[in-house]
Write a protein that holds these residues in place. Sequence first.
Motif, PDB file in Angstrom:
ATOM      1  N   ALA A 228      61.140   4.853 -46.781  1.00 25.20           N
ATOM      2  CA  ALA A 228      62.004   3.947 -46.022  1.00 25.20           C
ATOM      3  C   ALA A 228      62.882   3.158 -46.988  1.00 25.20           C
ATOM      4  N   ALA A 229      64.053   2.800 -46.513  1.00 23.84           N
ATOM      5  CA  ALA A 229      64.924   1.946 -47.318  1.00 23.84           C
ATOM      6  C   ALA A 229      64.292   0.556 -47.410  1.00 23.84           C
ATOM      7  N   PRO A 230      64.353  -0.071 -48.582  1.00 27.79           N
ATOM      8  CA  PRO A 230      63.785  -1.412 -48.708  1.00 27.79           C
ATOM      9  C   PRO A 230      64.504  -2.409 -47.793  1.00 27.79           C
ATOM     10  N   THR A 231      63.773  -3.423 -47.388  1.00 22.44           N
ATOM     11  CA  THR A 231      64.321  -4.432 -46.488  1.00 22.44           C
ATOM     12  C   THR A 231      64.120  -5.828 -47.071  1.00 22.44           C
ATOM     13  N   PHE A 232      64.840  -6.770 -46.517  1.00 24.26           N
ATOM     14  CA  PHE A 232      64.649  -8.184 -46.833  1.00 24.26           C
ATOM     15  C   PHE A 232      64.607  -8.932 -45.530  1.00 24.26           C
ATOM     16  N   THR A 233      63.527  -9.710 -45.331  1.00 27.07           N
ATOM     17  CA  THR A 233      63.371 -10.531 -44.151  1.00 27.07           C
ATOM     18  C   THR A 233      63.609 -11.981 -44.537  1.00 27.07           C
TER      19      THR A 233
ATOM     20  N   GLU B  60      73.774  -6.960 -58.435  1.00 28.19           N
ATOM     21  CA  GLU B  60      74.762  -6.133 -57.731  1.00 28.19           C
ATOM     22  C   GLU B  60      74.115  -4.858 -57.184  1.00 28.19           C
ATOM     23  N   ARG B  61      73.265  -4.212 -57.993  1.00 22.78           N
ATOM     24  CA  ARG B  61      72.570  -2.994 -57.530  1.00 22.78           C
ATOM     25  C   ARG B  61      71.637  -3.315 -56.366  1.00 22.78           C
ATOM     26  N   LEU B  62      70.909  -4.428 -56.473  1.00 25.89           N
ATOM     27  CA  LEU B  62      69.981  -4.805 -55.415  1.00 25.89           C
ATOM     28  C   LEU B  62      70.741  -5.080 -54.114  1.00 25.89           C
ATOM     29  N   VAL B  63      71.865  -5.753 -54.211  1.00 21.78           N
ATOM     30  CA  VAL B  63      72.669  -6.052 -53.024  1.00 21.78           C
ATOM     31  C   VAL B  63      73.135  -4.759 -52.352  1.00 21.78           C
ATOM     32  N   ARG B  64      73.458  -3.740 -53.143  1.00 22.03           N
ATOM     33  CA  ARG B  64      73.843  -2.438 -52.554  1.00 22.03           C
ATOM     34  C   ARG B  64      72.635  -1.752 -51.905  1.00 22.03           C
ATOM     35  N   MET B  65      71.449  -1.908 -52.515  1.00 25.37           N
ATOM     36  CA  MET B  65      70.229  -1.282 -51.982  1.00 25.37           C
ATOM     37  C   MET B  65      69.712  -1.999 -50.746  1.00 25.37           C
ATOM     38  N   VAL B  66      69.700  -3.324 -50.814  1.00 23.71           N
ATOM     39  CA  VAL B  66      69.104  -4.171 -49.782  1.00 23.71           C
ATOM     40  C   VAL B  66      70.134  -5.244 -49.428  1.00 23.71           C
ATOM     41  N   PRO B  67      70.971  -4.978 -48.442  1.00 26.41           N
ATOM     42  CA  PRO B  67      72.002  -5.971 -48.117  1.00 26.41           C
ATOM     43  C   PRO B  67      71.375  -7.318 -47.762  1.00 26.41           C
ATOM     44  N   PRO B  68      71.893  -8.380 -48.362  1.00 31.47           N
ATOM     45  CA  PRO B  68      71.344  -9.709 -48.065  1.00 31.47           C
ATOM     46  C   PRO B  68      71.788 -10.188 -46.684  1.00 31.47           C
ATOM     47  N   PRO B  69      70.997 -11.056 -46.095  1.00 34.23           N
ATOM     48  CA  PRO B  69      71.375 -11.619 -44.803  1.00 34.23           C
ATOM     49  C   PRO B  69      72.467 -12.679 -44.993  1.00 34.23           C
TER      50      PRO B  69
ATOM     51  N   VAL C   6      68.657 -15.979 -55.353  1.00 33.49           N
ATOM     52  CA  VAL C   6      68.393 -17.024 -54.360  1.00 33.49           C
ATOM     53  C   VAL C   6      69.681 -17.390 -53.628  1.00 33.49           C
ATOM     54  N   ASP C   7      70.789 -17.465 -54.356  1.00 31.68           N
ATOM     55  CA  ASP C   7      72.063 -17.773 -53.709  1.00 31.68           C
ATOM     56  C   ASP C   7      72.456 -16.703 -52.695  1.00 31.68           C
ATOM     57  N   ARG C   8      72.201 -15.447 -53.025  1.00 27.92           N
ATOM     58  CA  ARG C   8      72.602 -14.336 -52.144  1.00 27.92           C
ATOM     59  C   ARG C   8      71.633 -14.120 -50.985  1.00 27.92           C
ATOM     60  N   TYR C   9      70.335 -14.167 -51.267  1.00 27.89           N
ATOM     61  CA  TYR C   9      69.337 -13.812 -50.256  1.00 27.89           C
ATOM     62  C   TYR C   9      68.733 -15.019 -49.543  1.00 27.89           C
ATOM     63  N   GLY C  10      68.641 -16.142 -50.221  1.00 28.05           N
ATOM     64  CA  GLY C  10      67.923 -17.264 -49.641  1.00 28.05           C
ATOM     65  C   GLY C  10      66.437 -16.969 -49.645  1.00 28.05           C
ATOM     66  N   PRO C  11      65.643 -17.807 -48.986  1.00 30.91           N
ATOM     67  CA  PRO C  11      64.198 -17.575 -48.961  1.00 30.91           C
ATOM     68  C   PRO C  11      63.853 -16.405 -48.036  1.00 30.91           C
TER      69      PRO C  11
END
Length: 179
Positions: free
Chosen positions: A168-173, A6-15, A43-48
């Motif tokens: 910088a704010a963390p990102t997810f690609t 939950e904290r990670l999702v707030r920090m780095v919104p998943p695609p 994995v369910d929230r972010y995928g690969p």
Amino acid sequence: MNRYVERLVRMVPPPARLSAPPDWPAVERSLDSALPGDYKDLVDRYGPGKFDDFLALLAPGHPVARLDLARGVAEAAEVLRAYASSGEALPAPVDGLTAVALTDNGDTVYWVRDPGDAPDRWRIAVNGARDFDEWHLFDGCLAHFLVDVLNREAVVTAFPDDFPYPGAAPTFTSHDYPK
């Protein structure tokens, strides 16, 4: 959902997910092991994909072959057996370490599978590609590790100084593909 996810999702919104989440019972049967709930949530929230274009979770069916969970676990186990046979000290027996993430520099993030029958209590260990005999141990789950590393609250000496990107704010690609 795990509080660190939950904290990670707030920090780095998943695609938005393009592919369906994995069939977790089938994945666990193929690995002959239960997996931590926080990992499955991640994995369910972010995928690969990759965090800050550097740290990639191994994921079932990852479109990049070396980042597929089953293949990554098998390849890392071979490396661990080679380390152990050459006398390198490991933080746990070879069968007690399971790869869960890789960096672009070749560092490997492992679960320390102790206790073996309680995956939600597994800790994290990181082995650097350049310093094979140096291990960073983290007393928490994978999602907790990601939160602390991306917040710079935990420093892993194997990782470069510019990960995560300073200031910088963390990102997810995402590397997700429609199925």
